[in-house]
Every structure is written in structure tokens, then in C-alpha cells.
Design an enzyme around this catalytic site. Structure first.
Site, PDB file in Angstrom:
ATOM      1  N   HIS A  53       0.856  -1.194   0.000  1.00  0.00           N
ATOM      2  CA  HIS A  53       0.000   0.000   0.000  1.00  0.00           C
ATOM      3  C   HIS A  53       0.889   1.240   0.000  1.00  0.00           C
ATOM      4  O   HIS A  53       2.088   1.141   0.289  1.00  0.00           O
ATOM      5  CB  HIS A  53      -0.863   0.016   1.277  1.00  0.00           C
ATOM      6  CG  HIS A  53      -0.015   0.165   2.496  1.00  0.00           C
ATOM      7  ND1 HIS A  53       0.525  -0.916   3.157  1.00  0.00           N
ATOM      8  CD2 HIS A  53       0.469   1.271   3.123  1.00  0.00           C
ATOM      9  CE1 HIS A  53       1.289  -0.481   4.138  1.00  0.00           C
ATOM     10  NE2 HIS A  53       1.283   0.849   4.145  1.00  0.00           N
ATOM     11  N   HIS A  67       5.643   6.554  -0.827  1.00  0.00           N
ATOM     12  CA  HIS A  67       6.403   5.328  -1.104  1.00  0.00           C
ATOM     13  C   HIS A  67       5.526   4.116  -0.816  1.00  0.00           C
ATOM     14  O   HIS A  67       4.532   4.223  -0.093  1.00  0.00           O
ATOM     15  CB  HIS A  67       7.646   5.271  -0.202  1.00  0.00           C
ATOM     16  CG  HIS A  67       7.282   5.093   1.238  1.00  0.00           C
ATOM     17  ND1 HIS A  67       6.910   6.153   2.055  1.00  0.00           N
ATOM     18  CD2 HIS A  67       7.150   3.984   2.006  1.00  0.00           C
ATOM     19  CE1 HIS A  67       6.600   5.699   3.246  1.00  0.00           C
ATOM     20  NE2 HIS A  67       6.727   4.392   3.257  1.00  0.00           N
TER      21      HIS A  67
HETATM   22  O1  3AM Z   1       3.592   2.919   4.383  1.00  0.00           O
HETATM   23  P1  3AM Z   1       4.520   2.246   5.311  1.00  0.00           P
HETATM   24  O2  3AM Z   1       4.402   0.735   5.314  1.00  0.00           O
HETATM   25  O3  3AM Z   1       5.923   2.716   5.165  1.00  0.00           O
HETATM   26  O4  3AM Z   1       5.584   2.441   8.814  1.00  0.00           O
HETATM   27  C1  3AM Z   1       4.192   2.340   8.987  1.00  0.00           C
HETATM   28  C2  3AM Z   1       3.470   2.021   7.715  1.00  0.00           C
HETATM   29  O5  3AM Z   1       4.062   2.785   6.702  1.00  0.00           O
HETATM   30  C3  3AM Z   1       3.632   3.699   9.298  1.00  0.00           C
HETATM   31  O6  3AM Z   1       2.267   3.621   8.937  1.00  0.00           O
HETATM   32  C4  3AM Z   1       2.099   2.612   7.973  1.00  0.00           C
HETATM   33  C5  3AM Z   1       1.097   1.611   8.471  1.00  0.00           C
HETATM   34  O7  3AM Z   1       1.523   1.093   9.705  1.00  0.00           O
HETATM   35  N1  3AM Z   1       3.801   4.044  10.696  1.00  0.00           N
HETATM   36  C6  3AM Z   1       3.791   3.211  11.754  1.00  0.00           C
HETATM   37  N2  3AM Z   1       3.989   3.914  12.893  1.00  0.00           N
HETATM   38  C7  3AM Z   1       4.136   5.205  12.518  1.00  0.00           C
HETATM   39  C8  3AM Z   1       4.354   6.417  13.225  1.00  0.00           C
HETATM   40  N3  3AM Z   1       4.454   6.463  14.559  1.00  0.00           N
HETATM   41  C9  3AM Z   1       4.022   5.285  11.127  1.00  0.00           C
HETATM   42  N4  3AM Z   1       4.112   6.426  10.447  1.00  0.00           N
HETATM   43  C10 3AM Z   1       4.324   7.527  11.167  1.00  0.00           C
HETATM   44  N5  3AM Z   1       4.440   7.536  12.511  1.00  0.00           N
END
Ligand code: 3AM
Length: 179
Positions: free
Chosen positions: A37, A121
Site C-alpha cells: 500500500h 512510497h
Molecule cells: O507505508 P509504510 O508501510 O511505510 O511504517 C508504517 C506504515 O508505513 C507507518 O504507517 C504505515 C502503516 O503502519 N507508521 C507506523 N507507525 C508510525 C508512526 N508512529 C508510522 N508512520 C508515522 N508515525
């Protein structure tokens, strides 16, 4: 309380191209196909009443469908300490205006604003070992990688449940783009 995020889905032909990059490697935890995603906004844990308010505001987002192209690879937070391996999204106007509309919607619902910059990304893998030589070679080999273009016609609200084997995402709601 649910741990929520707002994201774009990646259609199957593009997911297949991303899967083509995923050669098994110790210390590299590839994302499963159905979990690929592009995050527009991470919301964190929110109470039920706030989730309802967020859903209402997301329902009211006005944005037009747009074309999105995924390509290029990189790492977060940076090459010196690679933790997340990703494919980039070209930050075109349609994507940015949707991201801004989603940001405005969640702030309107009562969540604090996101003050970190938006780096669109699709996460490919989480890196459990700092294998910087392999990462450097991967990035060099895929500098011109293109996963293709697709039309974004909706976005979605997801719940993320943390499990010992990694987070599991569940799509809670779909929001069509129709401005
Ligand atoms: O899109 P991606 O997979 O990079 O890294 C986590 C994931 O991003 C991000 O939210 C998406 C779904 O979990 N994520 C997790 N904790 C986070 C935080 N504290 C976060 N993004 C920002 N702050």
C-alpha cells in the site's frame, strides 16, 4: 482503540512487478502481496468516537481520480541505517492534492496535524540486519526500476494490528474519488 492509517491500494499488475523484486534474503522481511500500500496518513491509535469523526470527514473529501506512477527505490531513514526498503511514487499534483485533502480531513476531525514531510512510497521490506553492501547493490541494480502507472480511483482506511510476525492490515472502509 484501533491503530489506523489512510492509504492507497496498489493494483494487481503493479503488485506483481513489485513482487518480482522480492528475492528471499536472510534479514529482509518482504511485505506480503496483499499488504502492499501507499500510506497517505498514519493516524496512530484512535478512540471509537474519533474513528467515527475521521470516517465522516474522509467521506466528505473532494478529490478527482488521478494517475500514479511508481518507480525508483530507496531506504528509510537513510543509507547509513537502512530499516525500510521502498519503491517511490512520483509526487504529481493529483497525489499531493489528495494527501492534502486527507490531512485537512483528519485535522478537521480533531487529530493533531502531521508536521513531517510527505514521502510517498510503497514499503517493500523491513530490514532486520544492516546488510549495507546488499542494500547498496539492490539500490544500484534498481535505480531505473519502474512498476508502472495506474489510475487511483479510491483511497482506504486501514487498521494495523501489531503481531510478533509483523503488522497485519485490514481494510475498514473505501472512499471513492469523484470530485
Ligand atoms: O507505508 P509504510 O508501510 O511505510 O511504517 C508504517 C506504515 O508505513 C507507518 O504507517 C504505515 C502503516 O503502519 N507508521 C507506523 N507507525 C508510525 C508512526 N508512529 C508510522 N508512520 C508515522 N508515525
Amino acid at each position: 482503540m484501533a491503530r489506523l492509517f489512510v492509504a492507497l491500494d496498489v493494483p494487481r499488475p503493479v503488485r506483481r512487478k513489485l513482487l518480482g523484486l522480492m528475492k528471499p534474503r536472510p534479514g529482509v522481511r518482504w511485505v506480503r502481496e496483499e499488504q502492499l500500500h501507499l500510506t497517505l496518513r498514519f493516524l496512530g491509535h484512535v478512540e471509537e468516537a474519533m474513528e467515527r469523526a475521521v470516517r465522516e470527514r474522509l467521506d466528505a473529501v473532494q478529490a478527482a481520480p488521478f494517475s500514479l506512477r511508481l518507480g525508483g527505490t530507496g531506504v528509510f531513514p537513510g543509507p547509513a541505517r537502512p530499516r525500510v526498503l521502498w519503491v517511490g511514487a512520483h509526487a504529481e499534483a493529483g497525489l499531493l492534492s489528495l494527501q492534502q485533502a486527507v490531512e485537512a480531513a483528519v485535522v478537521d476531525a480533531g487529530l493533531p496535524p502531521e508536521n513531517r514531510p510527505f514521502h510517498p512510497h510503497v514499503t517493500l521490506a523491513r530490514l532486520q540486519r544492516p546488510d549495507t553492501a546488499w542494500i547498496r547493490a539492490f539500490l544500484r541494480d534498481h535505480v531505473d526500476f519502474e512498476a508502472g502507472s495506474f489510475t487511483v480511483g479510491h483511497f482506504a482506511l486501514y487498521a494495523s494490528t501489531l503481531r510478533p510476525t509483523g503488522a497485519v492490515y485490514e481494510r475498514l472502509a473505501d472512499f471513492p474519488l469523484n470530485a
